[in-house]
Design an enzyme around this catalytic site. Structure first.
Site, PDB file in Angstrom:
ATOM      1  CG  LEU A   8      33.342 -12.501  34.395  1.00 40.25           C
ATOM      2  CD1 LEU A   8      32.962 -13.636  35.337  1.00 40.25           C
ATOM      3  CD2 LEU A   8      33.758 -11.265  35.194  1.00 40.25           C
ATOM      4  NE  ARG A  15      40.257 -27.294  30.756  1.00 38.55           N
ATOM      5  CZ  ARG A  15      38.926 -27.347  30.818  1.00 38.55           C
ATOM      6  NH1 ARG A  15      38.272 -28.347  30.266  1.00 38.55           N
ATOM      7  NH2 ARG A  15      38.253 -26.385  31.439  1.00 38.55           N
ATOM      8  N   GLY A  82      37.956 -16.927  41.293  1.00 32.86           N
ATOM      9  CA  GLY A  82      36.585 -17.326  40.994  1.00 32.86           C
ATOM     10  C   GLY A  82      35.801 -16.237  40.270  1.00 32.86           C
ATOM     11  CE1 TYR A 107      30.897 -16.015  33.257  1.00 31.30           C
ATOM     12  CE2 TYR A 107      30.943 -18.252  32.397  1.00 31.30           C
ATOM     13  CZ  TYR A 107      30.693 -17.375  33.435  1.00 31.30           C
ATOM     14  OH  TYR A 107      30.255 -17.858  34.628  1.00 31.30           O
ATOM     15  CD  GLU A 159      29.476 -23.690  39.323  1.00 25.95           C
ATOM     16  OE1 GLU A 159      30.168 -24.072  38.359  1.00 25.95           O
ATOM     17  OE2 GLU A 159      28.479 -22.953  39.170  1.00 25.95           O
ATOM     18  CG  ASN A 232      36.758 -24.746  28.787  1.00 29.40           C
ATOM     19  OD1 ASN A 232      36.913 -23.681  29.364  1.00 29.40           O
ATOM     20  ND2 ASN A 232      35.608 -25.405  28.802  1.00 29.40           N
ATOM     21  CE  LYS A 356      52.415  -2.620  -2.370  1.00 29.37           C
ATOM     22  NZ  LYS A 356      53.791  -2.267  -2.023  1.00 29.37           N
ATOM     23  CE1 TYR A 371      55.178  -6.050  -8.459  1.00 20.19           C
ATOM     24  CE2 TYR A 371      56.842  -4.649  -9.460  1.00 20.19           C
ATOM     25  CZ  TYR A 371      55.974  -4.921  -8.429  1.00 20.19           C
ATOM     26  OH  TYR A 371      55.883  -4.060  -7.367  1.00 20.19           O
ATOM     27  CB  ALA A 428      59.034  -8.677 -28.146  1.00 17.70           C
TER      28      ALA A 428
HETATM   29  C1  UD1 Z   1      31.126 -21.134  35.131  1.00 23.47           C
HETATM   30  C2  UD1 Z   1      29.936 -21.140  36.078  1.00 23.47           C
HETATM   31  C3  UD1 Z   1      29.037 -22.335  35.751  1.00 23.47           C
HETATM   32  C4  UD1 Z   1      28.611 -22.280  34.308  1.00 23.47           C
HETATM   33  C5  UD1 Z   1      29.830 -22.197  33.410  1.00 23.47           C
HETATM   34  C6  UD1 Z   1      29.392 -21.952  32.006  1.00 23.47           C
HETATM   35  C7  UD1 Z   1      30.665 -20.205  38.208  1.00 23.47           C
HETATM   36  C8  UD1 Z   1      31.130 -20.503  39.569  1.00 23.47           C
HETATM   37  N1  UD1 Z   1      30.396 -21.241  37.417  1.00 23.47           N
HETATM   38  O1  UD1 Z   1      31.898 -22.269  35.446  1.00 23.47           O
HETATM   39  O2  UD1 Z   1      27.893 -22.319  36.574  1.00 23.47           O
HETATM   40  O3  UD1 Z   1      27.847 -23.419  33.976  1.00 23.47           O
HETATM   41  O4  UD1 Z   1      30.675 -21.114  33.804  1.00 23.47           O
HETATM   42  O5  UD1 Z   1      30.501 -22.024  31.130  1.00 23.47           O
HETATM   43  O6  UD1 Z   1      30.511 -19.063  37.843  1.00 23.47           O
HETATM   44  N2  UD1 Z   1      37.087 -16.010  35.198  1.00 23.47           N
HETATM   45  C9  UD1 Z   1      37.767 -14.915  35.677  1.00 23.47           C
HETATM   46  N3  UD1 Z   1      38.317 -14.964  36.906  1.00 23.47           N
HETATM   47  C10 UD1 Z   1      38.236 -16.043  37.711  1.00 23.47           C
HETATM   48  C11 UD1 Z   1      37.543 -17.172  37.220  1.00 23.47           C
HETATM   49  C12 UD1 Z   1      36.978 -17.121  35.968  1.00 23.47           C
HETATM   50  O7  UD1 Z   1      37.869 -13.904  34.989  1.00 23.47           O
HETATM   51  O8  UD1 Z   1      38.765 -15.989  38.801  1.00 23.47           O
HETATM   52  C13 UD1 Z   1      36.505 -15.958  33.869  1.00 23.47           C
HETATM   53  C14 UD1 Z   1      37.141 -16.946  32.916  1.00 23.47           C
HETATM   54  O9  UD1 Z   1      38.224 -16.361  32.245  1.00 23.47           O
HETATM   55  C15 UD1 Z   1      35.994 -17.279  31.995  1.00 23.47           C
HETATM   56  C16 UD1 Z   1      34.752 -17.149  32.882  1.00 23.47           C
HETATM   57  O10 UD1 Z   1      35.138 -16.332  33.960  1.00 23.47           O
HETATM   58  O11 UD1 Z   1      35.881 -16.340  30.973  1.00 23.47           O
HETATM   59  C17 UD1 Z   1      34.238 -18.484  33.379  1.00 23.47           C
HETATM   60  O12 UD1 Z   1      35.213 -19.134  34.146  1.00 23.47           O
HETATM   61  P1  UD1 Z   1      35.392 -20.687  34.167  1.00 23.47           P
HETATM   62  O13 UD1 Z   1      36.536 -21.007  35.018  1.00 23.47           O
HETATM   63  O14 UD1 Z   1      35.384 -21.228  32.790  1.00 23.47           O
HETATM   64  O15 UD1 Z   1      34.052 -21.112  34.927  1.00 23.47           O
HETATM   65  P2  UD1 Z   1      33.417 -22.529  34.921  1.00 23.47           P
HETATM   66  O16 UD1 Z   1      34.072 -23.337  35.982  1.00 23.47           O
HETATM   67  O17 UD1 Z   1      33.361 -23.078  33.582  1.00 23.47           O
HETATM   68 MG    MG Z   2      34.328 -22.630  31.670  1.00 23.86          MG
END
Ligand code: UD1
Ligand code: MG
Length: 460
Positions: A8, A15, A82, A107, A159, A232, A356, A371, A428
């Site tokens: 993902l 941030r 999500g 991730y 969560e 983050n 070089k 050089y 020289a």
């Molecule tokens: C998520 C988990 C949480 C866990 C935490 C660990 C869920 C709902 N929660 O929360 O349980 O403890 O990670 O770090 O899964 N991403 C997407 N698309 C989206 C949302 C997220 O690709 O729509 C990717 C982000 O880029 C990232 C990863 O998923 O790489 C996690 O997303 P993030 O928003 O950091 O999740 P957390 O709220 O931290």
């Molecule tokens: Mg996260």
């Protein structure tokens, strides 16, 4: 068991305060996503799917040059709704009929997971079990908590924003990394909703679904927290970078490399080191670097994509890029060795010397201020202080060839193309623009005149 790996990486990373997508930020010389892809690749099997959204094109361009690119399958998540929604985007590329198929979710912003840890998680997984990589931590704030029932079995992940005060006390958290049976995941994702505090499709909601239908759920806790640490913001990235470098330093020390201070070395690529290597403080290695036995490296040295043979000494402040340094040679202090430099055995390159595209023969020396570009030097050549190889006429580069046992006097200019044959000697201060035959002296300067009684100008 068949494997699909879903990474993902669609989030923007607000941030990070940056226009660069979060997963492209670099750690140890590679992007965070690059580290995750590397770990996934090291599993040895499995089709890799990357879910991208924010900065998708930029990420794909970055990976088009990667050695792993051929094995990467891209899925796009237009809106970040999500983690569950993100995984849904990868499902069309996955065989969800195959009962033997397992999906490993990683991730893109968790860069330091070891492939050994992932292998362990997969080893205890099977196509009938949902396996979760967890962590026991004193600082669970912000993370998904692992909820267990009276018997100790996992019943859900909740969560932070949806957790009760009591659940917030739970110290066992979800790292986000899971191995999920593909057939079941496909079904669970179909019934995923978004009625929660964040209005998101949480991947973590599949855990309660699994529990309800009696699917086995197992947890494996990692011991090394940095392995599952997500990034983050830049403070977290910087701290993880240090952790990564400390891990590198520990490995080197274990292998017998002497580091004067393990907190002051940076490896941004692959470093291979022989025995009895000594490295002083503030040394940076980039790309692929190989150090032979007994190599000693002084303070404040940068070495990139180079190979350093046995018993070489690199003195402080030296910068080496794309070079081969032969056995027993000495380079620096303050030398700049640029791409295409090959130093044969026992050469000496001293302070403020730049090379070089130059092959420098055995036992040859350029001890100060020179050089040397587009050149081939034989054995036992001595290049005097202030010698410049004029390799560029403003349009084209030309070559200088020097035989064995040649002595070039200080402050000489060798205007290429030019050849100095064996045993030649350049006076020289010469400007040499025609070939010098062997065993001769070349004097390329006006003869000195002394004018007796000459008076200095006086003030008017
Ligand atoms: C998520 C988990 C949480 C866990 C935490 C660990 C869920 C709902 N929660 O929360 O349980 O403890 O990670 O770090 O899964 N991403 C997407 N698309 C989206 C949302 C997220 O690709 O729509 C990717 C982000 O880029 C990232 C990863 O998923 O790489 C996690 O997303 P993030 O928003 O950091 O999740 P957390 O709220 O931290
Ligand atoms: Mg996260």
């Amino acid at each position: 068991m068949n494997l699909d790996i879903v990474i993902l990486a669609a989030g923007k990373g607000t941030r990070m305060n940056s226009t660069i997508p979060k997963v492209l930020h670099r750690l140890g010389g590679d992007s965070m996503l690059g580290h995750v892809v590397e770990a996934a690749t090291n599993l040895g099997s499995g089709k890799i799917h990357i879910v991208v959204g924010y900065g998708a094109d930029q990420i794909k361009v970055e990976f088009s040059a990667s050695k792993h690119n051929g094995n990467l399958h891209w899925a796009t998540q237009e809106q970040q709704l999500g983690t569950g929604h993100a995984v849904m985007q990868a499902m069309p590329g996955i065989d969800t009929e195959d009962k033997e198929n397992l999906i490993l979710v990683l991730y893109g912003d968790v860069p330091l997971t070891n492939s050994a840890t992932l292998k362990k998680l997969l080893k205890q997984s099977n196509p009938n079990t949902l396996s979760i990589l967890t962590l026991i931590t004193e600082k669970p704030t912000g993370l998904g908590r692992i909820v267990r029932d009276d018997t100790g079995a996992i019943s859900a992940i909740v969560e932070e924003k949806d957790a009760s005060e009591e659940q917030k006390e739970i110290k066992e958290i979800n790292t986000g990394i899971m191995a999920i049976p593909a057939v079941k995941l496909s079904k669970w994702l179909d019934s995923l909703g978004n009625t929660n505090a964040q209005g998101e499709y949480y991947l973590t909601d599949i855990v309660a679904m699994a529990a309800e239908e009696g699917c086995a759920i197992s947890a494996m806790a990692v011991t090394e927290e940095s392995e599952v640490q997500g990034v983050n913001d830049k403070a977290q990235l910087a701290r993880l970078e240090r952790q990564f470098q400390m891990n590198n330093a520990d490995e080197l020390l274990k292998a017998g490399v002497l580091l004067r201070d393990p907190a002051r070395i940076d490896i941004r690529g692959d470093l291979a080191a022989g025995s009895d290597v000594e490295i002083d403080i503030n040394v940076i290695f980039e790309g692929k670097v190989k150090l032979g036995q007994g190599v000693r490296i002084g303070a404040n040295v940068i070495i990139k994509d180079s190979s350093i043979a046995d018993n070489v000494q690199i003195l402080p402040g030296t910068n080496i890029d794309g070079a081969e340094i032969g056995e027993g040679s000495s380079v620096g202090p303050y030398a700049r060795i640029r791409p295409g430099t090959i130093l044969k055995e026992n050469t000496k390159i001293g302070n403020f010397v730049e090379t070089k595209n130059a092959v420098i023969g055995r036992g040859s020396k350029a001890s100060h201020l020179a050089y040397i570009g587009d050149a081939e030097l034989g054995e036992n050549v001595n290049i005097g202080a202030g010698t410049i190889f004029c390799n560029y006429d403003g349009v084209n580069k030309h070559k200088t060839i020097i035989g064995n046992n040649v002595f070039v006097g200080s402050n000489s200019v060798l205007v290429a193309p030019v050849t100095l044959a064996d045993n030649t000697f350049v006076a020289a201060g010469s400007s040499i623009n025609s070939d010098v035959p062997s065993d001769s002296l070349a004097v390329g300067r006006a003869k000195q005149r002394n004018i007796p009684g000459w008076k200095r100008p006086s003030k008017k």
